[in-house]
Every structure is written in C-alpha cells, then in structure tokens.
Scaffold this active site. Structure first.
Site, short mmCIF file in Angstrom:
data_model
loop_
_atom_site.label_atom_id
_atom_site.label_comp_id
_atom_site.label_asym_id
_atom_site.label_seq_id
_atom_site.Cartn_x
_atom_site.Cartn_y
_atom_site.Cartn_z
N SER A 33 10.61 -0.72 15.07
CA SER A 33 9.57 -1.30 15.93
C SER A 33 9.83 -0.99 17.40
CB SER A 33 9.54 -2.82 15.77
OG SER A 33 9.37 -3.18 14.43
N1 SAH Z 1 13.95 -3.90 11.19
C1 SAH Z 1 14.02 -2.46 11.10
C2 SAH Z 1 12.66 -1.80 11.02
C3 SAH Z 1 12.12 -1.95 9.72
S1 SAH Z 1 10.78 -0.97 9.20
C4 SAH Z 1 14.82 -1.85 12.22
O1 SAH Z 1 15.27 -2.56 13.11
O2 SAH Z 1 15.01 -0.63 12.17
C5 SAH Z 1 10.49 -1.87 7.72
C6 SAH Z 1 11.47 -1.62 6.63
O3 SAH Z 1 11.14 -2.48 5.55
C7 SAH Z 1 11.46 -0.21 6.07
O4 SAH Z 1 12.71 0.35 6.20
C8 SAH Z 1 11.09 -0.42 4.59
O5 SAH Z 1 11.77 0.46 3.71
C9 SAH Z 1 11.51 -1.85 4.36
N2 SAH Z 1 10.89 -2.54 3.23
C10 SAH Z 1 9.63 -2.45 2.73
N3 SAH Z 1 9.46 -3.27 1.69
C11 SAH Z 1 10.64 -3.91 1.50
C12 SAH Z 1 11.12 -4.89 0.57
N4 SAH Z 1 10.36 -5.40 -0.40
N5 SAH Z 1 12.39 -5.30 0.68
C13 SAH Z 1 13.22 -4.83 1.65
N6 SAH Z 1 12.82 -3.90 2.55
C14 SAH Z 1 11.55 -3.45 2.48
#
Ligand code: SAH
Length: 216
Positions: free
Chosen positions: A61
């Site tokens: 983000s």
């Molecule tokens: N917080 C992260 C950004 C996350 S982007 C940072 O600081 O970099 C959102 C993430 O959620 C992605 O990596 C995606 O693979 C993950 N995601 C999607 N569905 C999910 C689920 N059910 N459980 C865990 N992670 C998930």
C-alpha cells in the site's frame, strides 16, 4: 539523496498532509526502512507516496494508507496484533516496532513465496522475533495465538470474516477495507461484549482477500 533522507522527507510530508498524527507512528515510519521490503527494481520509488508491486501480482500500500491504518489502530506497547495479508512484511514490521519487545504480531499471507521473502527481510530489520509470519487463509484467522487486541486486514473483503471477530478481544479493534473488488471503504469495528460498533473512513482500493470468507 540517501534512503534515510528520503524516508525522513516522506514522514514530514505525511505529517503535513495529516496522515501521520502521533509521535508513535512518526517514529515507527522513520525507523522502519520501506525500501528493503520492495523489490530491487522498485527501490528508487520506495519513499514516493504510492503503492508498489511486490511480485506475485500483489502490491504494498501507499505510505499514506499505511500511516492512516496505523493511526486508526491505536497501537501501543505490549499488544497482540493479527494482520491478514502479510505481503512484503512492511506493515507488519511497523506494527511490530510499535508494540515493542513485549508485543507480538501474527501476520498471515496466502502466497508462500511472499511470506518467505518477508521473513528474510524482517530478519534484516531485526524485528523478526516479534513477528510470526504464517502461510494460510487469513480469513480464518489464527486460533493458536487468539484472542488479539487488534486485527487489521490489508486486502479487500466483502464482509468481516466471522472467525476474525471471534478471535478479537473484548474491547479490541479491527480495521478492514470492506466492499467490492474495485472499491472499498476502510471500516473500523470496535467489539464491546456482543455488540460491534462500526466507523467508516472513506474510500480505498486494495487487492482482494481470497479465501473462505473473502472473494473466491
Ligand atoms: N500488508 C502488505 C500488503 C499486502 S497486499 C505489505 O505491507 O506489504 C495484500 C496481501 O494479501 C497479498 O500479499 C495477498 O497475497 C494477501 N492475501 C489475499 N488473500 C489472503 C488471505 N485469505 N489470507 C492471507 N493473505 C491473503
């Protein structure tokens, strides 16, 4: 300009625009390097206020969104925090910095390769002892360390996954982007007994939560 100078300028800009309000969030965002969490080719833009690709079709983000979420979560030393969507590990690292040595962050990531890389970077930042990076479907939460003082979801969800509310402490706070695949509202849910009070904080856009209580 060095990464440190770029980072200090990023924090100043976020303070000026009102996204960083507290001393605690300013300190964490000054201390935790964002550039080490993004792929090498994106490092030149690590301190620009925009989302960046982290591989596997996922994004980290924009700093203003990260700051806003940290402010709403009201993190403090000793808290136990659950993050859904570990991604690069950057947001988890900031939360880990804020909860201090007595605190704990459990972060769940669906994609094994991202979790693996996040673990390595967390080691570099010496915050790995406060972060448990789990591979799995975060919409189910992680019972093993429940209940949590704070839960935040960094992907878009059509609903608040019921297991997450169950794993939140009484008096705890949960922050989640709720809505459709293309537009969500950032919602803060406060749990008081069997009541849930919700506040909305405007539009946002996250990659989807894919899982049992997310999008299929
Ligand atoms: N917080 C992260 C950004 C996350 S982007 C940072 O600081 O970099 C959102 C993430 O959620 C992605 O990596 C995606 O693979 C993950 N995601 C999607 N569905 C999910 C689920 N059910 N459980 C865990 N992670 C998930």
């Amino acid at each position: 300009m060095s990464h440190e100078e770029d980072r200090a300028r990023m924090v100043k800009n976020l303070q000026r625009s009102g996204y960083v309000k507290s001393k605690e969030v300013a300190e964490a965002m000054t201390a935790v390097p964002r550039h080490v969490f993004v792929p090498r080719r994106a490092r030149g833009n690590a301190y620009a206020d925009r989302p960046l690709p982290i591989g596997e079709g996922q994004t980290i983000s924009a700093p203003h969104m990260v700051a806003m979420m940290l402010e709403k979560l009201d993190l403090m030393e000793g808290l136990k925090v659950l993050e859904i969507g570990g991604g690069s590990g950057y947001h988890a690292a900031l939360a880990a910095y804020m909860v201090g040595e007595e605190g704990l962050v459990v972060s769940i990531e669906r994609i094994g390769a991202l979790a693996e890389r996040a673990r390595e970077v967390l080691k570099e930042t010496r915050l790995e002892q406060r972060v448990v990076m789990v591979v799995g479907d975060g919409s189910l939460g992680w019972e093993k360390k429940a209940p949590y003082d704070r839960i935040f979801i960094t992907c878009a969800s059509p609903q608040i996954p019921p297991p997450l509310m169950d794993q939140l402490k009484d008096g705890g706070k949960l922050l989640i982007p709720l809505g459709s695949l293309h537009l969500q509202t950032l919602v803060l849910a406060l749990k008081k007994g069997n009541k849930i009070k919700k506040k909305s904080y405007g539009g946002c856009m996250f990659v989807p939560l894919i899982g049992e209580y997310g999008f299929s």
